[in-house]
Design an enzyme around this catalytic site. Structure first.
Site, PDB file in Angstrom:
ATOM      1  N   ARG A 245       0.944  -1.267  -0.060  1.00 12.89           N
ATOM      2  CA  ARG A 245      -0.024  -0.171   0.104  1.00 12.89           C
ATOM      3  C   ARG A 245       0.827   1.257  -0.031  1.00 12.89           C
ATOM      4  O   ARG A 245       0.515   2.129  -0.541  1.00 12.89           O
ATOM      5  CB  ARG A 245      -1.199   0.084   1.176  1.00 12.89           C
ATOM      6  N   PHE A 364      -6.652  -1.087  -6.655  1.00 19.67           N
ATOM      7  CA  PHE A 364      -5.662  -2.441  -6.278  1.00 19.67           C
ATOM      8  C   PHE A 364      -5.156  -2.117  -5.021  1.00 19.67           C
ATOM      9  O   PHE A 364      -5.157  -1.179  -4.488  1.00 19.67           O
ATOM     10  CB  PHE A 364      -5.015  -2.887  -7.408  1.00 19.67           C
ATOM     11  N   GLU A 365      -4.517  -3.146  -4.375  1.00 20.88           N
ATOM     12  CA  GLU A 365      -3.809  -3.137  -2.984  1.00 20.88           C
ATOM     13  C   GLU A 365      -5.029  -2.856  -1.732  1.00 20.88           C
ATOM     14  O   GLU A 365      -4.387  -2.377  -0.709  1.00 20.88           O
ATOM     15  CB  GLU A 365      -2.798  -2.272  -2.971  1.00 20.88           C
ATOM     16  N   GLY A 366      -6.196  -3.324  -2.265  1.00 21.52           N
ATOM     17  CA  GLY A 366      -7.208  -2.912  -1.396  1.00 21.52           C
ATOM     18  C   GLY A 366      -7.873  -1.717  -1.878  1.00 21.52           C
ATOM     19  O   GLY A 366      -7.248  -0.662  -1.859  1.00 21.52           O
TER      20      GLY A 366
END
Length: 384
Positions: A245, A364-366
């Protein structure tokens, strides 16, 4: 315009200067053609690896750069300001190296990590599945231990793999037992019999680096490629994602900086009513807000990185950095299109590409909704 960076050491300043030179000579001249044609930049990641830019955050004893995260992330931002897809793939490679470095045995690290950190093998991160994105505990891809001790048979489908089909290794997460504690992590070779990849996704942006699905048809992975213990996979995945993140926050900040720079350059050259458009207060204030937002995004990811470098908890700060930087990138790139007016909507100027590239960074990445969930949970005090 280059960012005036506050760097901790002269070595870090030299590294940023080297990164800018490589980015200007190797990335900037190639980005438009590859993104337009959706073609992979063969050999480029080997060039970055030879320059030492693919293992910066890891120790020198394994072939890494031995740099603190605050320096690595600023290198990543410089790459993103020239070519977002390459910077994102570099961040994913760094993410994919984390399980082996943080949870591997000494023998595993000595065997595989140098080739990964030196860029001889570029990595992909294989966590998501068609039915399991943010909900990683819902993984269904199976890893069945073979009774003869030959390893694990992997069966199932994975999705949204950056560098899919191009990577030399994958940090693979698969189920070895039922339940949330039944996921395990493997260092999977890029070429494995029984592993195949789908066609690259037809994406809005970041088109030069493929994102694919993967199909594991009973593929055999040797037993010594299990990273950590069976059932430790989600712990490994989540520890890596905090770092990932931060990488995306840096990429988003670099993208926003590129959009700001393009807008400022245009506003200094374009005239209306006998004045540069930057001298019109309405436009000047818009640019000022864009600049303040980029500065704030950078400060936020650097704060989280410095906490990480000091060994302090940084999960909530990493989520905040990812949330703020990616929302900033979406807003600043949209405003950059507005500054350029009709020209901003054409492919003759890069800001329309920046705007398309920014959107995925909120996902993306949460997703940013997940980041808000992580932050709110970090604020909640345990019940007494």
């Amino acid at each position: 315009m280059d960012v005036d960076r506050l760097l901790p050491t002269p070595e870090a300043a030299d590294l940023i200067a080297l990164t800018r030179e490589i980015a200007d000579n190797e990335l900037s001249p190639r980005v438009d053609a590859h993104e337009a044609a959706e073609t992979y930049p063969e050999g480029l990641f080997a060039t970055l690896g030879r320059a030492g830019l693919l293992g910066l955050a890891y120790p020198e004893e394994y072939g890494g750069g031995g740099q603190p995260y605050e320096v690595y992330l600023q290198v990543l931002e410089e790459l993103a300001a020239r070519w977002a897809a390459v910077a994102v793939a570099t961040s994913v490679h760094t993410l994919a190296c984390h399980p082996l470095y943080a949870f591997g045995t000494q023998e595993q690290k000595e065997r595989w990590l140098p080739s990964m950190l030196e860029g001889r093998l570029v990595g992909g991160y294989s966590l998501s599945e068609p039915q399991a994105g943010s909900d990683a505990a819902a993984l269904a891809c199976k890893a069945e231990r073979q009774e003869d001790g030959s390893g694990y048979r992997i069966t199932g489908n994975k999705a949204w793999i950056t560098h899919g089909g191009k990577a030399g290794f994958y940090a693979l997460f698969a189920r070895t037992a039922p339940g949330s504690h039944g996921v395990s992590c493997f260092l999977a070779p890029g070429e494995t019999e029984g592993l195949s990849f789908g066609a690259p996704e037809r994406k809005m942006g970041l088109q030069a680096v493929p994102t694919t699905s993967a199909h594991w048809d009973g593929a055999l992975i040797e037993e010594d490629r299990l990273i950590g213990k069976e059932g430790q996979g989600l712990q490994i995945a989540f520890s890596a994602l905090d770092n990932g993140r931060l990488g995306i926050a840096a990429c988003a900040t670099g993208l926003a900086q590129a959009a700001l720079s393009a807008a400022v350059d245009y506003a200094n050259e374009r005239t209306t009513f006998g004045r540069r458009i930057i001298d019109h207060q309405g436009l000047g204030f818009l640019l000022a807000d864009m600049a303040a937002a980029v500065d704030a995004a950078r400060a936020t990811y650097l704060d989280a990185a410095r906490r990480r470098d000091l060994g302090r908890p940084f999960s909530r700060q990493a989520s905040a950095a990812k949330l703020i930087a990616t929302d900033t990138a979406m807003k600043v790139t949209t405003d950059a299109v507005q500054v350029l007016g009709g020209y901003g909507y054409t492919r003759d100027f890069p800001v329309e590409r920046y705007m398309r590239e920014a959107k995925i960074m909120q996902i993306f990445e949460g997703t940013n909704q997940i980041q808000r969930l992580v932050i709110s949970r970090g604020l909640a005090k345990p019940e007494k």
